[in-house]
Structures are given as C-alpha cells and as structure tokens.
Design an enzyme around this catalytic site. Structure first.
Site, PDB file in Angstrom:
ATOM      1  CE1 TYR A  13      -4.893  -1.152   2.490  1.00  0.00           C
ATOM      2  CE2 TYR A  13      -6.395  -2.991   2.099  1.00  0.00           C
ATOM      3  CZ  TYR A  13      -5.134  -2.432   2.003  1.00  0.00           C
ATOM      4  OH  TYR A  13      -4.115  -3.139   1.411  1.00  0.00           O
TER       5      TYR A  13
ATOM      6  CG  LEU B 221       4.042  -7.328  -1.171  1.00  0.00           C
ATOM      7  CD1 LEU B 221       2.543  -7.395  -1.428  1.00  0.00           C
ATOM      8  CD2 LEU B 221       4.685  -8.688  -1.462  1.00  0.00           C
TER       9      LEU B 221
ATOM     10  CE  LYS C  26      -4.982  -1.440  -1.679  1.00  0.00           C
ATOM     11  NZ  LYS C  26      -3.812  -1.063  -2.495  1.00  0.00           N
TER      12      LYS C  26
ATOM     13  CB  SER D  38      -5.961  -4.923  -5.541  1.00  0.00           C
ATOM     14  OG  SER D  38      -7.168  -4.848  -4.820  1.00  0.00           O
TER      15      SER D  38
END
Length: 276
Positions: A148, A15, A152, A134
């Site tokens: 994980y 991304l 976030k 996020s």
C-alpha cells in the site's frame, strides 16, 4: 467563483463521496465515477442537473477515455480527483504478484493515466487542478502496509515531478489523510493477503486493527473534504496537505528521522566524490 466541473473517481463512498458533496455544496457540478451503477442516484436527486454518474474501473486500459467523454458532455474538467482505492494488508512475502500489480494499477497507473489524459484539456483551458488522494502512508510506513505504502510513495513522487514540469496553470494537491471514518475498515472492506504464521507478531496486530477498528477513527470525512476545498481555493496552495493529527504527527516524526540520518551520515555521503 464560477462553477467548476469536477471528475471524482471512487465517488460512491468515503472521502470521494465527501468531496463530491462538498463540491456540490459549493455550487459546482460533479461527475462521479464509480464501479457500481446508481451509486450517486441520491445525490443526483438532491442536486438536479449538477450530478453526472458514470461507471469506471480505473484499472481498465480504457479508463482514460472517460476524460474525453466528460469534456464532450460538459466542455471541460476543472478539477480531477484521483480517489479510487482500497486498503490492503499483508507482508511482502504474503502478498502475491497479482495482488501487488493490481494495487499499483489501482493507486498508481490508473491515476497516472487519468492525469495524463486530462492535462491536454487543462492546457487548452489555461489551467485546472489535480487532486491526488495519497495517504499518511505516502510519507510513512508500517508493517503489513508495504505494498500500500509503495503505491502511495510512487504517486507522490510522480505528482511532485508533475508540479515541477507543468507550467500552464495546473495546481497539484497531494492529500495525505490519516485514519478517517470512511468505511475502509468495515468488515470485508479491506483486502487481506493470505496469512503466514511467521508474520503473526509483526503483521498480525495490523490485521486486527484494520478488521476491528471501524468507527474508532478520529477523522471526519466532511471536515477533510472542506479542508481540501480550502486548500484548492487558497491563493498560496500547498503541494501536500496532511489531514488529521495522526497524519501530521506521523509525518513530522518521519521527516525528523530522515533529517537525523542525513546529518549523522553526511560526512560519509560527502566523502564519495573524486579527490580534487
């Protein structure tokens, strides 16, 4: 729209790379930060004079100094994108203290430090935007993703507070992608904590999904990047932007469950005050 200066961490792939390409396609300049030198050479060739590649490990205590370096080179930073990250799978009992702390350094303390460093520059400039990458895991949870998700959740809480306390024209955008075809599920890309047989039934299927599911994700990174730019350029931008039908459905289910619990136990919650 005037040209903007972007600082994008983790810009070499996934991304981050898609966001960098979208910003360049919009006529902006991108400072792409990555741990590997030369990772953006092809973009620099395609967009002469508009790509600046820098080496950066966001977990380093010296990482925030890159903000001053970029401002010295380009005069300002209009958009900071905290994108660097990794997938990690493991039950809490399987996850070492070192693994947990590193993930918080990567997903929370690193972005927090860069955001803190950029705010004075944006204050002097009269505005800017901070994009926190996020995850649907910033609102929902899954077995094996506890560490994980915790990172976030923390990043989202910090950013929501920032949106309330910063009043000099900085926009904050929390992006919550679901499963996108970014390479995070490539063989060897995900970090897997050492397995314990006691968690074979609960975490085992998640390990299998992460290590074999590459190429099956529904999300298109190019469309995700376009959506992020659309949100940033909106006259009424959201604080949170879920990306992908799986993210929307998962977050909606999670919020409905929270609301149901809140309503069901409201009488107990409200009965905790001192008697009048």
């Amino acid at each position: 729209m005037a040209e903007r200066i972007w600082l994008v961490t983790g810009a070499s792939s996934g991304l981050g790379r898609a966001i960098a390409e979208a910003a360049l396609g919009a006529g902006d300049t991108v400072v792409g930060a990555a741990r590997r030198a030369g990772a953006l050479d092809d973009l620099a060739d395609a967009y002469p004079g508009r790509v600046d590649s820098i080496r950066l490990d966001v977990t380093s205590p010296d990482a925030p100094s890159v903000v001053d370096e970029v401002v010295a080179r380009h005069g300002r930073i209009d958009v900071l994108v905290n994108n660097a990250g990794r997938t990690q799978v493991g039950a809490l009992e399987e996850t070492t203290s070192e693994e947990l702390r590193y993930l918080f350094d990567l997903h929370f303390f690193g972005p927090a430090a860069l955001t803190k460093a950029v705010l004075p520059h944006m204050r002097r400039a009269g505005g800017g935007a901070v994009v926190q990458m996020s995850s649907v895991g910033g609102q929902t949870t899954s077995s094996g993703f506890g560490a994980y998700c915790a990172t976030k959740f923390a990043l989202e809480g910090l950013t929501q507070s920032l949106a309330q306390e910063v009043d000099f024209g900085v926009r904050f955008l929390i992006v919550e992608p679901g499963a996108f075809r970014t390479g995070l599920f490539n063989p060897g890309a995900a970090y897997l904590s050492a397995e314990m047989p006691e968690y074979a039934d609960t975490v085992g299927p998640i390990r299998q999904y992460v290590t074999t599911g590459d190429g099956e994700q529904a999300g298109d990174p190019v469309k995700a990047a376009a959506a992020i730019l659309t949100a940033l350029d909106s006259d009424d931008p959201p604080l949170r932007l879920a990306l992908g039908a799986d993210a929307v459905d998962g977050i909606r289910t999670e919020l409905a469950g929270r609301g149901s619990d809140l309503t069901a136990w409201e009488h107990v919650s409200r009965a905790t005050a001192f008697d009048a």
